[in-house]
Structure formats: C-alpha cells, structure tokens
Motif scaffolding. Structure first.
Motif, PDB file in Angstrom:
ATOM      1  N   SER A  48       0.819  -1.216   0.000  1.00  0.00           N
ATOM      2  CA  SER A  48       0.000   0.000   0.000  1.00  0.00           C
ATOM      3  C   SER A  48       0.856   1.271   0.000  1.00  0.00           C
ATOM      4  CB  SER A  48      -0.960   0.002   1.191  1.00  0.00           C
ATOM      5  OG  SER A  48      -0.258   0.092   2.413  1.00  0.00           O
ATOM      6  N   LEU A  49       2.053   1.216   0.572  1.00  0.00           N
ATOM      7  CA  LEU A  49       2.937   2.395   0.562  1.00  0.00           C
ATOM      8  C   LEU A  49       3.494   2.670  -0.832  1.00  0.00           C
ATOM      9  CD1 LEU A  49       4.830   1.922   3.928  1.00  0.00           C
ATOM     10  CD2 LEU A  49       3.316   3.810   3.318  1.00  0.00           C
ATOM     11  N   TYR A  60       2.457   5.611  -3.206  1.00  0.00           N
ATOM     12  CA  TYR A  60       3.039   6.950  -3.075  1.00  0.00           C
ATOM     13  C   TYR A  60       4.289   7.123  -3.938  1.00  0.00           C
ATOM     14  CZ  TYR A  60      -0.139   7.333   0.854  1.00  0.00           C
ATOM     15  OH  TYR A  60      -1.268   7.361   1.633  1.00  0.00           O
ATOM     16  N   ALA A 104       2.879  11.802   4.117  1.00  0.00           N
ATOM     17  CA  ALA A 104       1.770  10.973   3.632  1.00  0.00           C
ATOM     18  C   ALA A 104       1.985   9.508   4.009  1.00  0.00           C
ATOM     19  CB  ALA A 104       1.623  11.124   2.123  1.00  0.00           C
ATOM     20  N   CYS A 105       3.200   9.026   3.872  1.00  0.00           N
ATOM     21  CA  CYS A 105       3.503   7.640   4.240  1.00  0.00           C
ATOM     22  C   CYS A 105       3.316   7.423   5.744  1.00  0.00           C
ATOM     23  CB  CYS A 105       4.918   7.273   3.828  1.00  0.00           C
ATOM     24  SG  CYS A 105       5.159   7.141   2.050  1.00  0.00           S
ATOM     25  N   HIS A 156       1.348   9.127   7.815  1.00  0.00           N
ATOM     26  CA  HIS A 156      -0.084   9.164   8.127  1.00  0.00           C
ATOM     27  C   HIS A 156      -0.767   7.862   7.701  1.00  0.00           C
ATOM     28  CE1 HIS A 156      -0.185  13.223   9.635  1.00  0.00           C
ATOM     29  NE2 HIS A 156       0.448  13.651   8.560  1.00  0.00           N
ATOM     30  N   HIS A 157      -0.332   7.328   6.567  1.00  0.00           N
ATOM     31  CA  HIS A 157      -0.902   6.083   6.072  1.00  0.00           C
ATOM     32  C   HIS A 157      -0.619   4.933   7.039  1.00  0.00           C
ATOM     33  CE1 HIS A 157      -2.339   3.178   3.145  1.00  0.00           C
ATOM     34  NE2 HIS A 157      -1.251   2.464   3.406  1.00  0.00           N
ATOM     35  N   ARG A 190      -3.296   2.667   9.982  1.00  0.00           N
ATOM     36  CA  ARG A 190      -3.594   1.228   9.845  1.00  0.00           C
ATOM     37  C   ARG A 190      -4.042   0.689  11.210  1.00  0.00           C
ATOM     38  NH1 ARG A 190      -2.560  -0.909   4.497  1.00  0.00           N
ATOM     39  NH2 ARG A 190      -2.851  -2.885   5.566  1.00  0.00           N
TER      40      ARG A 190
END
Length: 98
Positions: free
Chosen positions: A32-33, A36, A72-73, A75-76, A80
């Motif tokens: 999922s990362l 980006y 962004a990474c 926060h992602h 989780r």
C-alpha cells in the motif's frame, strides 16, 4: 535533488507469532505504501515476532515534496488499525549535504 528516508517501527498484533503470520501483516503495508511512488521494504526486526521496521525512501527535486511524501507515508501507516506505530525516524538530504 533531495532525498528523504523514514523508518517506521511497528508493533504487530499478538497473533503474529510466526513468520508466516508476520508476513501477512507486513506485505499489505509495504504494497500500500508503493502507491506513493516511494521505495519501501522491511528493513529491520525480520526475525523478531510481533515487531517490524519498514523503511521508505523518496527522491524529488524539491525539499517540500520529499517531506510531503514522507508525511503521507507516515499518516498512512499510523492510520492502519492492525498495527501500532511506535516511532518514526526521518532524514532529508539536499544538495548542500555531503
């Protein structure tokens, strides 16, 4: 050119007591990362059950863009629900750094 890296120290759920179970949590996070457009891999605690360290690296022409990608990474990963983000280590390098 600016480069940045971040290391996310994660606590995995109690049922990740085998390496197979651990991979079932780590692989989706790593995949999922990649949306980006960063380089990402499990970089630490591979043999430790219940913990992992995931590393992210980004390259861009502007310092601001690298920081936005790393934000962004982070926060992602923090969002989780199946893992707990214990700590984050970040570094950004620019043209003035040797």
């Amino acid at each position: 050119m600016f480069t940045g890296c971040a290391e996310f120290d994660l606590l995995l759920p109690p049922d990740s007591r085998s390496l197979k179970a651990k991979r079932s949590y780590v692989r989706p996070i790593v995949a999922s990362l990649r949306k980006y457009e960063v380089a990402v891999a499990e970089v630490g605690d591979q043999d430790v059950h219940g913990r992992t360290t995931i590393g992210v690296a980004a390259v861009a022409s502007e310092n601001r863009h690298v920081r936005e990608l790393l934000d962004a990474c982070e926060h992602h990963v923090a969002g989780r629900p199946e893992v707990e983000l214990l700590s984050v280590r970040r570094r950004v390098f620019g043209p003035e750094d040797e």
